[in-house]
Design an enzyme around this catalytic site. Structure first.
Site, PDB file in Angstrom:
ATOM      1  N   LEU A 173       0.766  -1.318   0.147  1.00 28.00           N
ATOM      2  CA  LEU A 173       0.070   0.124  -0.078  1.00 28.00           C
ATOM      3  C   LEU A 173       0.662   1.285   0.061  1.00 28.00           C
ATOM      4  O   LEU A 173       0.550   2.038  -0.720  1.00 28.00           O
ATOM      5  CB  LEU A 173      -1.163   0.027   1.341  1.00 28.00           C
ATOM      6  CG  LEU A 173      -2.374  -0.485   1.105  1.00 28.00           C
ATOM      7  CD1 LEU A 173      -3.332  -0.659   2.350  1.00 28.00           C
ATOM      8  CD2 LEU A 173      -2.997   0.333  -0.006  1.00 28.00           C
ATOM      9  N   ARG A 218      -3.699  -4.309  21.564  1.00 28.17           N
ATOM     10  CA  ARG A 218      -3.169  -5.573  21.231  1.00 28.17           C
ATOM     11  C   ARG A 218      -2.012  -5.838  22.256  1.00 28.17           C
ATOM     12  O   ARG A 218      -2.156  -6.990  22.719  1.00 28.17           O
ATOM     13  CB  ARG A 218      -2.571  -5.315  19.874  1.00 28.17           C
ATOM     14  CG  ARG A 218      -3.537  -5.304  18.742  1.00 28.17           C
ATOM     15  CD  ARG A 218      -2.966  -5.204  17.602  1.00 28.17           C
ATOM     16  NE  ARG A 218      -3.913  -5.246  16.348  1.00 28.17           N
ATOM     17  CZ  ARG A 218      -3.779  -4.981  15.030  1.00 28.17           C
ATOM     18  NH1 ARG A 218      -2.573  -4.598  14.780  1.00 28.17           N
ATOM     19  NH2 ARG A 218      -4.640  -5.040  14.205  1.00 28.17           N
ATOM     20  N   HIS A 278       3.812  -9.703  14.741  1.00 22.03           N
ATOM     21  CA  HIS A 278       2.993  -9.463  13.798  1.00 22.03           C
ATOM     22  C   HIS A 278       3.618  -8.278  12.987  1.00 22.03           C
ATOM     23  O   HIS A 278       3.901  -8.132  11.915  1.00 22.03           O
ATOM     24  CB  HIS A 278       1.751  -8.914  14.648  1.00 22.03           C
ATOM     25  CG  HIS A 278       0.550  -8.186  13.531  1.00 22.03           C
ATOM     26  ND1 HIS A 278       0.334  -9.159  12.154  1.00 22.03           N
ATOM     27  CD2 HIS A 278      -0.021  -7.395  13.711  1.00 22.03           C
ATOM     28  CE1 HIS A 278      -0.640  -7.976  11.947  1.00 22.03           C
ATOM     29  NE2 HIS A 278      -0.784  -6.978  12.418  1.00 22.03           N
ATOM     30  N   SER A 301      -2.330   0.583  10.549  1.00 19.84           N
ATOM     31  CA  SER A 301      -1.220  -0.005   9.763  1.00 19.84           C
ATOM     32  C   SER A 301      -1.640   0.343   8.390  1.00 19.84           C
ATOM     33  O   SER A 301      -0.743   1.029   7.386  1.00 19.84           O
ATOM     34  CB  SER A 301      -1.225  -1.541   9.913  1.00 19.84           C
ATOM     35  OG  SER A 301      -0.070  -1.701   8.754  1.00 19.84           O
TER      36      SER A 301
END
Length: 638
Positions: free
Chosen positions: A43, A330, A401, A440
């Site tokens: 992206l 998280r 992650h 993100s």
């Protein structure tokens, strides 16, 4: 080395406008003379390359996949944040800025974080114009859901495929520019080294992964959009190809590496089921909107989860963090799961998971509503596990992650090397010590579509009269020969262990000692063990095949060699930071009830590390974090 952040003057809400108002511009006719290299087509990279080409620059775009559509942005599922306040629930740009700053435990720059929130509203309009099929209400309005760490609904989503849909939007914009000839696409190419001429980034050395040919590419500046390095843990939610080589090799050429130990462990992954695995599957954090997380109260529980009555279940997130419950951030949710697993309350064959239960939501909303919200995620879970999550709880566990650490960049997203920019997850800039979910995709898009086109122009305005980079320059020759020698050395070791085996050992060492929790003793031991493993790698690596052919083992060898050095820096960074903040949890620094204990007096800074000729002796530079508009407070979600 002095760290110049280049943060504009003025009130927080005016800084970005002030920057754009005063930034240097490049005339459209002059843009035709300038060349830009963009490495990475996720992206961040695709949006940057497409935007810059649309403006008239000549862009070379590189990816190691066979198509930009395979970039790992495709894997992001749950959504993208934007402060649109469609739910009329009190959201605003300032609220989103504060949530992000607090979520990162007050370890990021105010100005960068506010700009992220400020630009978020434009992104949704951009994505809708590109045809991204966001979920909609019955009346046609875009739908929102909540994510961890916030108390409003600001996450826009396309079922559980948001990253894929946003990437398709950026991909079609990129391919349109490829068709016009403004972007030259180099698929199946991997960056081997950065080329610096007279102190400025002027090109790259790349290897054609189909032919083995080593190529030189010059430009007026270089943009790295190569993602994060969570795959260093081996078992992670990242694709097998994800790596750290581009940013690490830039680091060894002088780009500072900031906060490398801040890597996020995601709470909602499928648990490891055996030693054969090389990847773990991410289940979107959005599932925590309607799913409730629990473990049996009894350590020796052996009944089917549906047979365990409510009073014998511990909904530990709801118990410990009543204000946020299952939507705790998280880092907190992952540590809480580890706490339960370590207390022998884990579930599943390996006792390494917790339950994510949708029974209450199914009763309240019905199967069709849950299917509409998360259907593809439930289907994916069923394909992988054989379990129907409409009938019994999912099993989830924490796994590596996202990288909050990365190349140090200033407000303009330029590294400490002039002409070298890092965008998206490749830089450290916006998330502090913990990234909130759905930020993100936001950062990647905002960096590429809305920030870099301004800041890159501000730099290139001084390069207009600079001739095209000559790839016959001696700097290219030196970099190429160095890259070629490294590849040849890998082939000539002729040891007995593959790069994969070394990677697996390294990953276990990091996860155990520099993962969800860290300690002085563990980190010091990890550093010793990593050094030993790195020395063995130099003498016992086995790489079959040749340099002049398709050779995936040779690719892996280079990536694992970089991991071996980065891993030590991660541990050194974690060891030096004697506090707990966000994803960095030092066991020696916690409150009586086991929460992170931050030390603002001594550690309110960005740790930016300089390569100092060898991996065991990095040089630390500190960027003090100055809070003009928000006072850091105790980060509590209780």
């Amino acid at each position: 080395m002095s760290l110049q952040t280049k943060i504009p003057d003025g009130p927080l809400e005016k800084k970005w406008q002030n920057y754009k108002k005063n930034a240097k511009l490049v005339n459209p006719n002059n843009r035709k003379k300038l060349e830009v290299i963009v490495v990475g087509t996720g992206l961040a990279g695709a949006s940057a390359a497409a935007s810059l080409a649309e403006m008239g620059y000549n862009v070379k775009s590189f990816c190691f996949q066979d198509t930009p559509r395979r970039a790992h942005s495709v894997a992001a599922q749950g959504g993208v944040n934007a402060a649109k306040n469609y739910k009329n629930d009190g959201d605003s740009v300032y609220r989103m800025f504060y949530d992000t700053l607090k979520g990162g435990d007050f370890r990021s720059r105010e100005a960068n974080t506010y700009r992220l929130a400020e630009c978020s509203t434009s992104l949704i309009d951009q994505a809708v114009a590109q045809g991204v099929p966001f979920g909609r209400e019955y009346g046609g309005y875009l739908r929102n859901r909540s994510f961890g760490g916030v108390q409003v609904s600001r996450t826009f989503y396309a079922r559980g495929q948001t990253g894929q849909q946003l990437l398709l939007g950026a991909y079609q914009a990129l391919m349109r520019q490829v068709h016009t000839g403004k972007v030259k696409l180099f698929a199946r190419h991997e960056l081997l080294d950065l080329v610096i001429i007279e102190g400025k980034a002027k090109g790259i050395i790349a290897r054609n992964l189909d032919t083995g040919e080593i190529e030189r590419h010059g430009a007026h500046c270089v943009v790295l959009a190569t993602g994060g390095f969570g795959k260093i843990y081996y078992l992670s939610t990242l694709a097998m190809g994800c790596n750290a080589s581009a940013i690490w090799r830039a680091h060894k050429k002088g780009a500072l590496m900031a906060n490398p130990s801040w890597t996020q462990i995601h709470p909602t992954s499928l648990p490891q089921s055996g030693e054969y695995q090389s990847k773990l599957t991410l289940m979107s954090e959005s599932l925590r909107n309607d799913g409730r997380i629990w473990v049996p109260i009894d350590k020796d529980e052996s009944r089917h989860p549906n047979a365990i009555p409510e009073e014998e279940r511990d909904y530990y997130l709801e118990r410990k963090y009543p204000s946020f419950g299952n939507l705790a951030p998280r880092d907190i949710a992952s540590r809480a799961a580890k706490e339960q697993i370590d207390a022998s309350k884990g579930v599943g064959t390996l006792k390494n998971a917790v339950y994510l239960d949708f029974s209450r939501a199914l009763k309240e909303y019905g199967k069709e509503v849950i299917k509409e919200r998360y259907g593809n995620l439930f289907d994916m879970y069923h394909k992988i596990t054989g379990i129907d999550a409409y009938k019994e709880p999912m099993k989830i566990s924490p796994s590596a992650h996202f990288s909050m650490g990365g190349l140090w960049v200033d407000y303009e997203l330029m590294t400490s090397i002039p002409g070298l920019f890092a965008i998206g997850e490749a830089n450290f800039s916006d998330h502090g010590s913990n990234r909130l979910g759905a930020n993100s995709l936001l950062q990647a898009c905002v960096d590429g579509y809305f920030i870099l086109p301004y800041t890159l122009a501000n730099y290139l305005a001084g390069e207009i009269n600079v001739p095209k980079t000559d790839i016959r320059d001696p700097a290219f020759e030196v970099a190429e020969q160095k890259s070629r020698k490294q590849l040849q050395d890998f082939l000539t070791i002729k040891g007995t262990k593959t790069a994969e085996e070394f990677h697996k050992e390294l990953g276990r060492e990091l996860y155990d000692k520099c993962g969800l929790s860290r300690s002085k003793q563990g980190l010091e031991k990890a550093i010793v063990n990593i050094r030993k493993l790195r020395e063995e790698f130099k003498t016992n690596l086995l790489v079959p095949g040749d340099i002049n052919e398709v050779n995936s083992e040779l690719e892996k060898a280079g990536r694992v060699a970089d991991y071996m050095e980065l891993a030590e820096l991660m541990c050194i960074d974690a060891l030096h930071r004697e506090e707990s903040c966000g994803a960095h949890f030092r066991e020696e620094y916690q409150t009586e009830d086991g929460e992170a204990k931050r030390d603002d007096e001594h550690f309110s800074y960005v740790a930016a590390w300089e390569w100092n000729k060898e991996p065991s002796n990095p040089k630390l530079h500190k960027e003090a974090l100055v809070f003009e508009f928000v006072q850091p407070t105790l980060r509590s979600y209780k």
